[in-house]
Design an enzyme around this catalytic site. Structure first.
Site, PDB file in Angstrom:
ATOM      1  N   SER A 176      -8.881 -15.728  43.961  1.00  0.00           N
ATOM      2  CA  SER A 176     -10.454 -14.946  44.196  1.00  0.00           C
ATOM      3  C   SER A 176     -11.948 -14.694  43.648  1.00  0.00           C
ATOM      4  O   SER A 176     -13.290 -15.113  43.835  1.00  0.00           O
ATOM      5  CB  SER A 176     -10.411 -13.335  45.164  1.00  0.00           C
ATOM      6  OG  SER A 176      -9.617 -13.252  45.360  1.00  0.00           O
TER       7      SER A 176
ATOM      8  N   GLU B 220      -8.683 -22.754 -18.849  1.00  0.00           N
ATOM      9  CA  GLU B 220      -8.279 -24.090 -18.454  1.00  0.00           C
ATOM     10  C   GLU B 220      -7.456 -24.450 -19.610  1.00  0.00           C
ATOM     11  O   GLU B 220      -6.347 -25.356 -19.731  1.00  0.00           O
ATOM     12  CB  GLU B 220      -9.245 -24.935 -17.649  1.00  0.00           C
ATOM     13  CG  GLU B 220      -8.616 -24.391 -15.953  1.00  0.00           C
ATOM     14  CD  GLU B 220      -7.011 -24.837 -15.295  1.00  0.00           C
ATOM     15  OE1 GLU B 220      -6.237 -25.326 -16.041  1.00  0.00           O
ATOM     16  OE2 GLU B 220      -6.668 -23.808 -14.549  1.00  0.00           O
TER      17      GLU B 220
END
Length: 582
Positions: free
Chosen positions: A347, A83
């Site tokens: 059901s 950086e």
């Protein structure tokens, strides 16, 4: 000569005044740096799986504040190498680095290198908005110079390493190291440090959790930059690049569970600040559920026009949710079909009818007529079932005989009594007081229905599903709101229901769920025109009674191609259970 001097003097005065006004214009809305260094943040929430492994985070996640001397030297070295290589020598702004970046970008014909220093990045991230303008760049330069004057280089590095955003809500290297590697920043290896150092460039795009391949490529670039700066040897570079492996996340779509767990945090833990929640989720079971659901929907489900599904698995003893898939893909649709979708159960609702009849003295071996039946203008059908006259309650449930179900609803006191039984076991919402309720014409959620079945497996106790087993804030344990199991059925009723539901799987509509050597019980459900298909069942896994609920259908309610509860849903139940220990 005197006139020239006067003009120069006046020019200098007016130029200084103009410069002062320009600086005032740049600085009039500058933030107060001292206050910005102590800014507050959103409280973080960290979710851990049942075994303590990290699942998800939200809010702003910060780890411990680390000192430069406590970190391995290669971590800040990696950051500076990639950086800001001249960090130690420049005054905050780096004309040499800026010129080098401009030349590289000119040669490439696009932006391939930035010229911002670490101090400039710190000024921008701490104090300013991401807006791009000349005025903002001027403010960035002024704040950069203030930082360089106010702090030493080591202090600036410490602030940067503790405050830089590194993706997934993690601020600072310690939070990121714990999030991505499960270790504090003090213990990261060289290759882990390289990955962390590579994240500030694009923390979302290079996120190790969402894009591990990109994170590894970026980490390799950082190692190469360290080699160029003679910070590591060529052998170290090669060895660390080989070690750079990020394991895949065990579960890709536990987002539905995470959302469900966090829905009531403000009410459950008011004013608690940062939270660490140990959840009930079993990552292994969650991964099995997700994989099996997707395989079924992508294969036979696609052929049968079943576009969506949901699965819930919980511990029948106390309601701990072990797995939850609210759909096919959380990224594509975060809507939770397990907890929020209300569909007709068909059901699979019938056990509540049988229970109401059993409370009036009937048992599994008692008889009920399966003959045709008409109530007013309504005549329930029995599908392919051929009437036999009188059949036992066990056979009627095993083969899901509709006319028998309606008669049992009447013998059990009517729709109101059946609705009351369903509510007693945890079914929420409006239940129509009409005889058709016997066939599952109410609307329920999969989670409620699955939790209600837990009472059959645990001896008759109603459980309330929960997802958090421990909560901690600032190293302090918090009370976790939880509802204890409550007696809802007599043990004999629960045993009778287990017996009948086992017959469903052994010889009835749920045979696709059967697993050799395992005691499996459950019930199928199919709604009109095959719009919804269900299977809810239970079996022991690792000595624990596990209840698993499955729903398949389409979000728009369109029919599937003859998908019944006894086909694909029962098969999915079988496939999930098959991968779990007996």
């Amino acid at each position: 000569m005197g006139r020239v001097l006067r003009l120069l003097l006046l020019g200098g005065i007016w130029g200084s005044l103009a410069m002062a006004l320009l600086l005032l214009w740049f600085a009039w809305d500058l933030p107060r740096p001292e206050q910005a260094l102590a800014t507050t943040r959103r409280p973080s929430v960290t979710l851990e799986a049942r075994d303590g492994r990290l699942m998800a985070t939200s809010g702003d996640l910060y780890g411990e504040a680390v000192r430069l001397a406590e970190l391995p030297a290669y971590l800040p070295a990696a950051l500076m190498a990639v950086e800001d290589r001249r960090f130690r020598s420049h005054f905050g702004l780096d004309p040499v680095g800026l010129g080098r970046a401009a030349l590289a970008n000119l040669r490439a014909g696009r932006v391939v290198q930035g010229g911002s220093t670490l101090t400039q990045q710190l000024a921008k991230n701490l104090f300013l908005t991401p807006a791009r303008s000349f005025r903002r760049k001027a403010q960035e330069a002024m704040l950069t110079l203030w930082l360089e004057r106010r702090f030493t280089k080591d202090q600036l590095l410490e602030i940067y390493l503790n405050r830089v955003y590194l993706g997934s809500g993690a601020y600072g290297v310690d939070a990121a190291a714990r999030l991505y590697f499960g270790v504090p920043a003090r213990r990261v290896t060289l290759w882990q440090a390289a990955i962390l150092a590579g994240l500030p460039k694009a923390p979302s795009r290079l996120n190790p959790r969402s894009n591990p391949d990109a994170a590894i490529r970026r980490g390799a670039d950082v190692l190469a930059a360290m080699r160029e700066e003679d910070l590591i040897t060529a052998r170290q570079q090669a060895l660390e690049a080989e070690r750079m492996v990020l394991p895949p996340r065990p579960s890709g779509d536990a987002g539905w569970f995470s959302d469900w767990v966090q829905a009531d945090l403000a009410e459950d833990y008011p004013g608690s600040g940062d939270l660490v929640l140990r959840t009930t989720l079993d990552l292994r079971l969650q991964a099995v559920v997700e994989r099996r659901l997707e395989a079924l929907l992508a294969g036979p489900g696609r052929a049968a026009e079943a576009g969506q599904g949901a699965v819930v698995a919980l511990d029948a003893r106390d309601g701990a949710v072990r797995a939850m898939a609210g759909g096919r893909s959380y990224r594509a649709s975060p809507f939770n079909r397990a907890t929020a979708a209300r569909r007709q159960p068909g059901s699979v609702f019938k056990p509540f009818v049988w229970l109401a009849a059993m409370e009036r003295g009937l048992g599994p071996e008692d008889g009920v007529s399966d003959a045709p039946l008409t109530l007013g203008r309504w005549s329930p059908g029995n599908g392919a079932w051929r009437p036999r006259g009188m059949i036992t309650l066990e056979d009627a449930l095993a083969h899901s005989v509709n006319t028998a179900a309606v008669r049992l609803l009447q013998q059990g006191g009517g729709a109101g009594e059946v609705a009351g039984m369903a509510r007693r076991l945890g079914i929420q919402g409006r239940l129509p007081e009409h005889p058709s309720l016997a066939l599952g014409t109410a609307e329920v959620t999969l989670l409620d229905l699955t939790a209600a079945y837990a009472a059959f497996a645990n001896g008759g106790f109603r459980i309330t599903p929960y997802g958090v087993q421990r909560a901690k804030s600032a190293e302090r344990l918090l009370a976790v709101p939880r509802t204890a199991p409550q007696r809802a059925l007599r043990p004999a009723q629960a045993a009778a229901m287990r017996r009948m539901l086992a017959a469903v799987v052994r010889e009835g509509t749920g045979r696709a769920a059967a697993l050799p050597g395992r005691a499996v019980a459950g019930k199928t459900g199919t709604t009109q025109d095959f719009r919804d298909a269900w299977f809810v069942g239970f079996a022991a896994s690792g000595g624990v009674p596990l209840v698993i609920g499955v729903w398949l259908g389409n979000d728009d309610g369109s029919p599937m191609n003859k998908v019944s509860g006894g086909s694909l849903p029962a098969r999915l139940f079988h496939d999930v259970l098959q991968e779990m220990p007996p």
